[in-house]
Scaffold this motif. Structure first.
Motif, PDB file in Angstrom:
ATOM      1  N   VAL A  65      16.696  58.974  45.181  1.00 60.28           N
ATOM      2  CA  VAL A  65      16.190  58.696  46.340  1.00 60.28           C
ATOM      3  C   VAL A  65      15.262  57.243  45.829  1.00 60.28           C
ATOM      4  N   GLY A  66      14.179  57.856  44.630  1.00 59.65           N
ATOM      5  CA  GLY A  66      13.033  57.239  43.790  1.00 59.65           C
ATOM      6  C   GLY A  66      13.569  55.403  43.866  1.00 59.65           C
ATOM      7  N   GLY A  73      12.992  48.153  48.103  1.00 56.90           N
ATOM      8  CA  GLY A  73      11.813  47.516  48.451  1.00 56.90           C
ATOM      9  C   GLY A  73      11.360  47.902  49.377  1.00 56.90           C
ATOM     10  N   ARG A  74      11.472  49.330  49.678  1.00 54.86           N
ATOM     11  CA  ARG A  74      11.146  49.796  51.404  1.00 54.86           C
ATOM     12  C   ARG A  74      10.835  51.558  51.558  1.00 54.86           C
ATOM     13  N   ALA A  75       9.724  52.015  51.710  1.00 56.08           N
ATOM     14  CA  ALA A  75       9.810  53.089  51.657  1.00 56.08           C
ATOM     15  C   ALA A  75      11.487  54.073  52.796  1.00 56.08           C
ATOM     16  N   LEU A  82      18.821  49.611  53.155  1.00 57.27           N
ATOM     17  CA  LEU A  82      20.684  49.498  52.711  1.00 57.27           C
ATOM     18  C   LEU A  82      21.744  48.669  52.809  1.00 57.27           C
ATOM     19  N   ALA A  83      21.283  48.252  53.504  1.00 57.66           N
ATOM     20  CA  ALA A  83      21.601  46.814  53.696  1.00 57.66           C
ATOM     21  C   ALA A  83      21.693  45.729  52.786  1.00 57.66           C
ATOM     22  N   SER A  84      20.466  45.902  52.500  1.00 53.12           N
ATOM     23  CA  SER A  84      19.339  44.187  51.557  1.00 53.12           C
ATOM     24  C   SER A  84      20.410  45.081  50.285  1.00 53.12           C
TER      25      SER A  84
END
Length: 212
Positions: A65-66, A73-75, A82-84
């Protein structure tokens, strides 16, 4: 529908209705569930994390997950995050092929408006939430039940297929083997309307080194 319920009132109710469980409640003390109810809830993020944690130890899953969080680049692991990143990046993070397909299906359904948001979930009953979320690839009834208990704070959920809960019930009633899901469902009728708290105690009973 408010998230969470009064744990003290629920424990008192269970102790009155079930003497055996009441002894364990006094022995084990209060449970701590409220902090997770108070956290902001993004259903897509919660389901994505549930998918990533499946069939892994907590430490291994947290590592993956980390990595995914770092890659996006997002928490928050929402559909946009996820699409990025492409499939190869997620696989490099340690995401298995089956989990990758599940995450993509989750995102597709989120984009299509098939995943209820937090406000809509608050207006839905437990059965409706289960029906809405189990069509997602990789999301079964047990996963939704965990969401209901730990994130939505629903008071009356009993995951009868969970082996840990069944082992707790076995120890509670000094049975030779864990009860069947059907038997546990019947046994758990006495715990209504606080079967969620009974479930939390059954998990603790199963893991406890204390004597009954």
């Amino acid at each position: 529908m408010a998230r969470g319920f009064d744990l003290q009132a629920a424990a008192a109710h269970l102790a009155r209705r079930d003497r055996a469980l009441g002894r364990w409640i006094r022995k084990l003390g209060p449970v701590a569930a409220e902090p997770r109810w108070r956290q902001p809830l993004d259903p897509v993020d919660a389901l994505a994390r549930a998918i990533l944690y499946q069939q892994l130890s907590g430490r291994a899953a947290a590592t993956i997950v980390g990595r995914v969080e770092a890659a996006t680049g997002r928490a928050r692991l929402d559909a946009t995050a996820l699409a990025s990143v492409d499939d190869a990046v997620l696989r490099a993070c340690g995401v298995s092929g089956n989990k990758l397909l599940a995450l993509r299906d989750l995102c597709r359904r989120a984009d299509a408006g098939e995943i209820p948001g937090a406000r809509r979930l608050a207006r839905m009953d437990d059965a409706a939430i289960i029906d809405a979320l189990v069509p997602v690839r990789g999301i079964g009834r047990w996963t939704v039940e965990m969401l209901l208990i730990f994130r939505l704070g629903r008071p009356d959920v009993l995951p009868v297929d969970d082996l840990g809960i069944r082992k707790g019930a076995q120890r509670l009633d000094a049975l030779a083997s864990p009860p069947t899901p059907r038997a546990l469902s019947e046994r758990g009728g006495i715990w209504r309307p606080y079967r969620s708290l009974a479930s939390l105690y059954l998990w603790r009973i199963a893991d406890s080194t204390e004597l009954p």
